[in-house]
Design a protein around this motif. Structure first.
Motif, short mmCIF file in Angstrom:
data_model
loop_
_atom_site.label_atom_id
_atom_site.label_comp_id
_atom_site.label_asym_id
_atom_site.label_seq_id
_atom_site.Cartn_x
_atom_site.Cartn_y
_atom_site.Cartn_z
N LEU A 149 0.83 -1.20 0.00
CA LEU A 149 0.00 0.00 0.00
C LEU A 149 0.87 1.26 0.00
O LEU A 149 1.95 1.27 0.60
N PRO A 150 0.43 2.33 -0.65
CA PRO A 150 1.19 3.58 -0.61
C PRO A 150 1.14 4.22 0.78
O PRO A 150 0.28 3.89 1.60
N ALA A 151 2.05 5.13 1.04
CA ALA A 151 2.18 5.75 2.37
C ALA A 151 0.90 6.45 2.80
O ALA A 151 0.56 6.44 3.99
N GLU A 152 0.19 7.06 1.85
CA GLU A 152 -1.05 7.75 2.22
C GLU A 152 -2.07 6.79 2.81
O GLU A 152 -2.75 7.09 3.78
N SER A 177 -3.25 16.60 8.71
CA SER A 177 -1.97 17.29 8.57
C SER A 177 -0.85 16.30 8.32
O SER A 177 0.05 16.55 7.51
N LEU A 178 -0.91 15.15 8.97
CA LEU A 178 0.08 14.10 8.76
C LEU A 178 0.02 13.57 7.33
O LEU A 178 1.05 13.40 6.67
N LEU A 179 -1.18 13.33 6.84
CA LEU A 179 -1.34 12.86 5.46
C LEU A 179 -0.85 13.90 4.46
O LEU A 179 -0.23 13.57 3.45
N LEU A 180 -1.09 15.17 4.75
CA LEU A 180 -0.63 16.24 3.88
C LEU A 180 0.89 16.30 3.82
O LEU A 180 1.47 16.49 2.75
#
Length: 128
Positions: A23-26, A44-47
């Motif tokens: 899975l990708p990091a997002e 904010s973490l996802l951004l």
């Protein structure tokens, strides 16, 4: 920010399983939403991740992990062995959580013995 050992174990388990699944990091960080109480912090973490920040620095910047965890994750990211580091962190926190529960249960037993030692001896005097 204070996070319980059980939540950290669950967090690293989800990251490890998601990383092994490719899975990708997002998508991996969707599990961070469960660990933090603030959805704004999780967004904010996802951004940060979408902007290209590494996983270790993004988590450390939000105070979700300690500095030694960030260093381990950073080493895993740079060496290409993030899966092994995530697995090791999961095992570490799982063992630590298990040990904490065991110590707590043993202290409860000692507390009950002390309580009975204080309460039971005066009972015959109360009966007479």
């Amino acid at each position: 920010m204070s996070v319980t050992l059980a939540r950290k174990t669950q967090f690293y388990h989800q990251l490890s399983a998601g990383y092994q699944a490719g899975l990708p990091a997002e998508m991996l960080l969707q599990s961070a939403v469960q660990m933090v109480s603030s959805t704004a912090l999780a967004e904010s973490l996802l951004l940060d991740i979408q902007k290209g920040r590494s996983l270790s620095s993004a988590l450390a910047a939000k105070n979700l992990i300690s500095s030694w965890e960030a260093n381990l994750l950073s080493i895993g990211e740079s060496s290409g062995r993030l899966d092994a580091v995530l697995q090791d962190l999961e095992w570490f926190f799982e063992g630590r959580s298990r040990l904490y529960r065991e110590i707590k249960s043993r202290l409860h037993y000692v507390f009950i013995l002390i309580l009975f030692g204080i309460v039971v001896p005066p009972l015959p005097q109360l009966a007479s």
